[in-house]
Every structure is written in C-alpha cells, then in structure tokens.
Enzyme design. Structure first.
Site, PDB file in Angstrom:
ATOM      1  N   SER A 280       0.851  -1.181   0.000  1.00 45.57           N
ATOM      2  CA  SER A 280       0.000   0.000   0.000  1.00 45.57           C
ATOM      3  C   SER A 280       0.888   1.232   0.000  1.00 45.57           C
ATOM      4  O   SER A 280       1.954   1.231   0.613  1.00 45.57           O
ATOM      5  CB  SER A 280      -0.886  -0.012   1.250  1.00 45.57           C
ATOM      6  OG  SER A 280      -1.339   1.300   1.539  1.00 45.57           O
ATOM      7  N   LYS A 286       1.053  -3.194   4.926  1.00 39.91           N
ATOM      8  CA  LYS A 286       0.175  -4.011   4.085  1.00 39.91           C
ATOM      9  C   LYS A 286       0.914  -4.911   3.101  1.00 39.91           C
ATOM     10  O   LYS A 286       1.927  -4.542   2.533  1.00 39.91           O
ATOM     11  CB  LYS A 286      -0.781  -3.111   3.276  1.00 39.91           C
ATOM     12  CG  LYS A 286      -1.830  -2.393   4.081  1.00 39.91           C
ATOM     13  CD  LYS A 286      -2.756  -3.318   4.877  1.00 39.91           C
ATOM     14  CE  LYS A 286      -3.647  -4.160   4.003  1.00 39.91           C
ATOM     15  NZ  LYS A 286      -4.683  -3.383   3.335  1.00 39.91           N
TER      16      LYS A 286
END
Ligand code: ARG
Length: 460
Positions: A280, A286
């Site tokens: 991300s 992420k």
C-alpha cells in the site's frame, strides 16, 4: 486513397468519408489474425491450382508473395493501412504490390465473408490448444499441492461458518474437479470450432469447381461446413468459447475469493510469496493479494465478452452482416484474459504456503465435530433426528461453558445421553472426524491419496 484503389471501389462514384473509413475499419484489431489469414490463403491458392483455376506458376508466385508478407509482418516492416480496412485487404493489396496482377487472382471463388470466418476458426483453434496446455499444467500443479496436504486439517465451510473438518488436500481436489470440467468443455468446444467455412464464398457458394475437402485437409479441419449461409453467419463457436471461458474464469474467481480470505489476518490460512503481492502506498504494513483480487475482477470482463457476443448475434438476419466484425475484440480480450490468468495461477498455486497450525486451530473452533457426535449416537441406536437434538443441547451447554466438545467431561456429556462412553473422545478429535469420512469422494486422507492417484490418470 482514391476509390479505384479499394478492392470494392468499382461501383463507387465518390471517395469514402474519412470518418466512415476509420469507423468501418477493423485493421487495428484484426491484424493479429495475419498468420492464419496467410495460411488460409496459401491453402486456397494451392486448391485453386489443383483444380486448374490457377497455373502452377501463378500459385508459386502467390505463395511466394504471401511468404514475403509474413516475413515483413514478423519483422515489423509491414505498413498497415486503415484505408485498406482490414487484415484481409491489407495483405491482398500488398500481394498485388509485390507480385503484380497475379495477386488479383487469389480472391477467385472466395469472399471475405468465408475468409474471415476461416481465419477466426484457425485463430481460435490455435489459442484453444495453448489454453489446453496451460490448463493441463495447472491441473497437475493442483494435484501436486493436494499431495502435500492429504492430511492437513482445515475447517470446511457452509455459509462461511466452520462446518466440518476436512483436509486441505480435499479442498484443493474440489478446485481440480472444477477445472477438469472446464478443460473438458474446452475440448468439446474445439470440435465445433474445427470446421472449415472456406468455399462458402459470400453466402451461397461459388460457381468455380472448388475442392473444399482439400482445403480442409491442408488446414487440419476435421469437417467441412454443411451450409454456406450458416458458415458465413455463424459465430456461435465464438460464443461457446466465451461461455466456457466465462465459466472457467468464474471458477478462478471463486478460488481467488478463497485465497483472499485465507490471506487475511482473520483467517491466516495461507501465505503467498511477496512476488505475488503488492503493498500500500500509505499503509506500510500491508501485503495485499492483488493477483487473486485481479483474477476475481478480470472474470467480469470475460463474462462481459460473452454478453456482448450473445447480444451482437441475436438480431442479425442471415447471412453475413458487418455487425460480425464486432466479434473480434470481445473474443480476443477473453482469450488474452484467460491466457494471462492461467499464467498467473500456474505461478501462484505451487507457491501457496499453507499455515497448517492456523487451519487446524480454526477447524477445532466452532464445534465442527458435532455431526460426528450425532453419528456416534446413531451407532448407539438413537434415531438421527433425536441424536441431532441431543447434540444441539450439548453444543448449547458447551457454548455457555465456553469450552469445545472434546473439553467436556464424560459425566457432562452423559447428562444429555446416558449411552455415551469413553470412546466418544476418539470420534470428537479432528483426525478421527476426517478419517471417519472414508468412502469414495470423501475427505479421509486415504481417500484423498487415492483420488489424487486416480486424477493423475484421468488427465493423462
Ligand atoms: N473485416 C470484416 C469482418 O471482420 C471482414 C469481412 C467483411 N465482409 C464484408 N462483406 N464487408 O467481419
């Protein structure tokens, strides 16, 4: 370009409107048919010579010219022209430039209508053969992964609620069955693709003494089309392919949904290597399963192609209409999407790392052996519906106690049924549960091992 240089310019008194020329042209997207257009033209020229419509010198000249064009295209030297409308007329015009007037004889006894239908069938047949290879590879990859996990226990789900313990190998074999049917459908679809339309000419056949069987043999078609109107107007071989592709992508979409769920922190059933994931731009922690998400997303465009083609065909009177030119982009997009998706899955499936400890933990939660307890009571002589009721009360008790079924004591279990004895604790284990489902098609590790062996033979 002036009208007299259009293949059909003879009856026209003014030049085509520039916008109309661009609007009606297909060369931007049909040029990928070129190897098959050339192959079909060579077969047509060989046949025309064999029945005496061309001399052998003319045939040689045409074939030589077409080979040169093939080389020019593969070398990137060929100049595609929108004013020459489509792949067929670009190649034919270039042939006349190279070999002169003899090139104008190639189109004898042929129309672009049967030519384009032939090209599409050759193109699709070749693409199907490549897809069949990729699917074969993927089927093997699933079996290999299943073989690693014949006794890895996970929860099987209904309503996305943990239902009964299964083995991960058994789950993967479900994917195998889905894809096996898809591949069988593709093989079956290929039979209806593999029919020669050439010789149908514009719609009614031709006045020349053509030998259609000779062309079919040279191009490897198993059959010659029975009806000339049908041969130039039928696109259901394309619709059928897109239906098969949609179903296949629909299956891949379901697998992908599972992979996405399993990758989540909440499940943590699997890990995928970093090379198949992305991050991300804002959340540094992420690791997103973008590839399965995109597979799920891309299934939409293949279904879209199917709907486009069904809609394209439904209002057309016989025989050929220019509408048919709109068959190409949806088909090519469906083909490209399925091919790329198979490439992705052939990388992804072998790389799945199962987190067996988490799978097992999830299988142990949620009273997944409750059915085993009910089956055990049935073996003690209690009718199944009564056993169901007894186990329901037992589960309600365990929920209140915040304990698993196998964490209850024998006296606690006996409150609900006096017949229960020590043996109950064997059947309440996860291993006991999967091992007990021991028949053809079920999840017991020995059955999964046998199913893998059978399935290897089924795809030979
Ligand atoms: N580009 C056309 C197509 O894709 C080729 C056939 C054209 N035939 C015709 N009569 N205009 O369908």
């Amino acid at each position: 370009m002036s009208q007299d240089s259009k293949a059909w310019g003879g009856r026209f008194l003014e030049a085509t409107d520039a916008f109309v020329e661009a609007y009606t042209a297909s060369v931007a997207f049909d040029q990928r048919l070129y190897p098959f257009d050339i192959q079909g033209s060579v077969a047509h020229a060989n046949m025309l010579a064999s029945v005496g419509i061309l001399t052998d010198d003319e045939r040689k000249s045409i074939v030589g010219g077409l080979e040169q064009i093939q080389q020019e295209i593969t070398d990137g030297e060929f100049v595609w022209s929108v004013s020459r409308e489509d792949v067929h007329m670009n190649i034919e015009s270039r042939l006349v430039e190279i070999i002169g007037d003899t090139g104008k004889k190639l189109h004898t006894g042929r129309s672009r209508n049967d030519q384009v239908a032939t090209d599409m069938r050759l193109y699709l047949r070749d693409a199907i053969d490549q897809l069949l290879e990729q699917e074969q590879q993927l089927l093997n990859a699933i079996l290999d992964k299943a073989a690693e996990h014949t006794d890895t226990i996970m929860p099987g789900f209904t309503h996305l609620q943990a239902a009964q313990p299964i083995t991960f190998g058994h789950h993967l074999l479900c994917w195998f069955e889905m894809l096996k049917r898809d591949r069988d459908r593709l093989l079956d679809c290929r039979k209806r693709v593999n029919v020669l339309p050439l010789g149908s000419a514009a719609l009614a056949g031709t006045t020349f003494p053509i030998d259609r069987q000779m062309v079919a043999t040279e191009l490897g078609f198993a059959e010659v089309s029975e009806n000339s109107l049908d041969a130039v107007s039928d696109r259901d071989f394309i619709i059928e392919f897109c239906a098969v592709a949609s179903m296949t992508m629909g299956h891949f979409s379901r697998w992908s949904e599972e992979l996405v769920l399993w990758m989540s922190q909440q499940f943590s059933f699997i890990d995928l290597p970093d090379r198949f994931c992305t991050g991300s731009s804002i959340m540094p922690q992420k690791k997103n399963p973008d590839v399965p998400e995109l597979i799920r997303g891309k299934s939409a465009r293949v279904t879209g192609s199917l709907i486009t083609l069904l809609t394209l065909m439904k209002g057309q009177p016989l025989a050929y209409n220019k509408d048919n030119q709109e068959d190409k982009e949806p088909l090519f997009d469906a083909l490209d999407t399925l091919r790329d998706t198979l490439t992705a899955l052939n990388g992804l499936i072998p790389a799945i790392e199962a987190r067996a400890d988490n799978m097992r933990k999830a299988a142990a939660a949620g009273f997944t052996t409750a059915t085993d307890l009910a089956d055990y009571l049935v073996r003690l002589g209690i009718p199944f519906r009564d056993a169901h009721e007894v186990v329901g009360q037992t589960v309600a008790f365990a929920i209140r106690e915040n304990r698993a079924l196998d964490e209850l004591t024998l006296p606690e279990l006996q409150q609900f049924c006096q017949l229960i004895d020590e043996e109950v604790f064997d059947i309440l284990t996860l291993e006991g549960s999967v091992a007990a489902r021991n028949h053809f098609g079920a999840t017991a590790p020995v059955q999964v091992t046998a199913a893998i062996a059978r399935s290897r033979a089924r795809i030979q």
